[in-house]
Design an enzyme around this catalytic site. Structure first.
Site, PDB file in Angstrom:
ATOM      1  N   CYS A   2      62.217 -42.504 -68.573  1.00 46.96           N
ATOM      2  CA  CYS A   2      62.622 -43.876 -68.920  1.00 46.96           C
ATOM      3  C   CYS A   2      62.091 -44.891 -67.900  1.00 46.96           C
ATOM      4  CB  CYS A   2      64.138 -44.055 -69.011  1.00 46.96           C
ATOM      5  SG  CYS A   2      64.958 -42.978 -70.177  1.00 46.96           S
TER       6      CYS A   2
HETATM    7  N1  GLN Z   1      68.837 -38.657 -69.459  1.00 49.59           N
HETATM    8  C1  GLN Z   1      68.767 -39.902 -70.175  1.00 49.59           C
HETATM    9  C2  GLN Z   1      68.461 -39.710 -71.632  1.00 49.59           C
HETATM   10  O1  GLN Z   1      68.057 -38.688 -72.091  1.00 49.59           O
HETATM   11  C3  GLN Z   1      67.796 -40.859 -69.533  1.00 49.59           C
HETATM   12  C4  GLN Z   1      66.386 -40.393 -69.725  1.00 49.59           C
HETATM   13  C5  GLN Z   1      65.393 -40.912 -68.793  1.00 49.59           C
HETATM   14  O2  GLN Z   1      65.613 -41.597 -67.790  1.00 49.59           O
HETATM   15  N2  GLN Z   1      64.226 -40.477 -69.104  1.00 49.59           N
HETATM   16  O3  GLN Z   1      68.640 -40.600 -72.379  1.00 49.59           O
END
Ligand code: GLN
Length: 244
Positions: A2
Site C-alpha cells: 500500500c
Molecule cells: N494489510 C493491509 C491490507 O491487506 C494493508 C496492506 C498494505 O499495506 N499493503 O489491506
C-alpha cells in the site's frame, strides 16, 4: 504494501491530490519505488477521503486506481483543504473488496494503514477484547487494517489522537513479530502518522503540508522520515518524535 498520502493546505481537487506529480499516488499504484519487500504493485483498490466542512466524505473502489475513470471525471469536482488517500496491495489471505480499502472513515476521522500485522487475527484478540462487542460486529472488513481501525476508534474515545496512536503501536508491537505499522490518521485539521518499517516523506510549504509514502515528484524539498517516528503535521507546523 500500500501507499498513502495526507494533504492539508489550500483547497484543491481530490483528483489533483492523487494524480499530480511524476510519482503521484496513481503512478505509485503500478510503479512504486520503495515497497521494502511488501509486494510489487498496489492494484487491489484505492480510496480517498476529504473534508467538506466538518463532514468527511469518501470514495473507494476495489479496482486499480488507473482503471477508474471517476478519478478524472468525478473526483476532479470534489475539492477540499484536507485529503487522505491510499492505493492498496492486499496482504496475502486478505480479501480484495471495497470495504477493505482505506481510508476507513467515521465522524470526522479518516484512517489508513500501510503495512501488516503478522499473526493476525490471533495476535490481536487481547487488543480486541477491550473493544465493545457491537463495535467488533461492525468491523468494516476481515483485515488487519480494519481491526486496527476499530481498536483505534475505541482508543480515540478515551485519548488524544497522539496518545491513542502510540498506545496502538506499542500494544501491537508487543504481540506481533515485527509488525509493519505506517498509520495515517486525520480529522481534517491535523495529520498524524507513524513510521514502523515502511517509507514516508513530508513536503512543506508556507501554507501546505503533504505526507506521502513516497515523494510525489522530483522536488528536492521532500524530506524522508526515518523509521519508528511519530509525526504531527499541519500547514506551518511539523513535529517528528520517536515513537517509543
Ligand atoms: N494489510 C493491509 C491490507 O491487506 C494493508 C496492506 C498494505 O499495506 N499493503 O489491506
Amino acid at each position: 504494501m500500500c501507499r498513502h498520502l495526507g494533504y492539508l493546505g489550500p483547497q484543491r481537487s481530490v483528483a489533483d491530490a492523487v494524480t499530480v506529480g511524476s510519482n503521484s499516488l496513481r503512478v505509485q499504484s503500478w510503479a512504486p519505488k520503495d515497497m521494502r519487500g511488501g509486494g510489487t504493485i498496489n492494484a487491489d483498490g484505492f480510496g480517498a477521503a476529504w473534508w467538506d466542512a466538518d463532514t468527511v466524505r469518501s470514495y473507494r473502489n476495489p479496482m486499480p486506481i488507473w482503471s477508474d475513470p471517476a478519478v478524472d471525471e468525478v473526483l476532479v469536482a470534489a475539492r477540499s483543504t484536507a485529503i487522505v488517500a491510499a492505493v492498496r496491495s492486499a496482504t496475502v489471505g486478505m480479501p480484495v473488496e471495497r470495504s477493505a480499502c482505506a481510508p476507513f472513515t467515521d465522524g470526522t476521522w479518516a484512517f489508513s494503514h500501510n503495512g501488516v500485522v503478522f499473526g493476525w487475527p490471533e495476535v490481536m484478540t487481547d487488543l480486541a477484547e477491550q473493544v465493545p462487542l457491537a463495535d467488533l460486529l461492525r468491523l468494516p472488513a476481515p483485515t488487519d487494517s480494519a481491526a486496527l481501525w476499530v481498536i483505534l476508534q475505541n482508543l480515540l474515545r478515551e485519548h488524544e489522537p497522539d496518545k491513542a496512536l502510540r498506545i496502538l503501536v506499542n500494544r501491537v508491537e508487543s504481540v506481533s513479530p515485527s509488525p509493519r505499522l505506517n498509520l495515517l490518521l486525520s480529522d481534517g485539521q491535523t495529520l498524524y502518522a507513524t513510521t514502523v518499517y515502511h517509507s514516508l516523506s513530508v513536503l512543506r510549504s508556507e501554507n501546505a503540508v503533504t505526507l506521502a509514502s513516497e515523494p510525489l515528484d522530483d522536488d528536492p524539498s521532500w524530506e524522508p522520515i526515518t523509521d519508528h517516528q511519530f509525526v504531527v503535521a499541519r500547514p506551518g507546523y511539523l513535529d517528528i518524535t520517536d515513537l517509543d
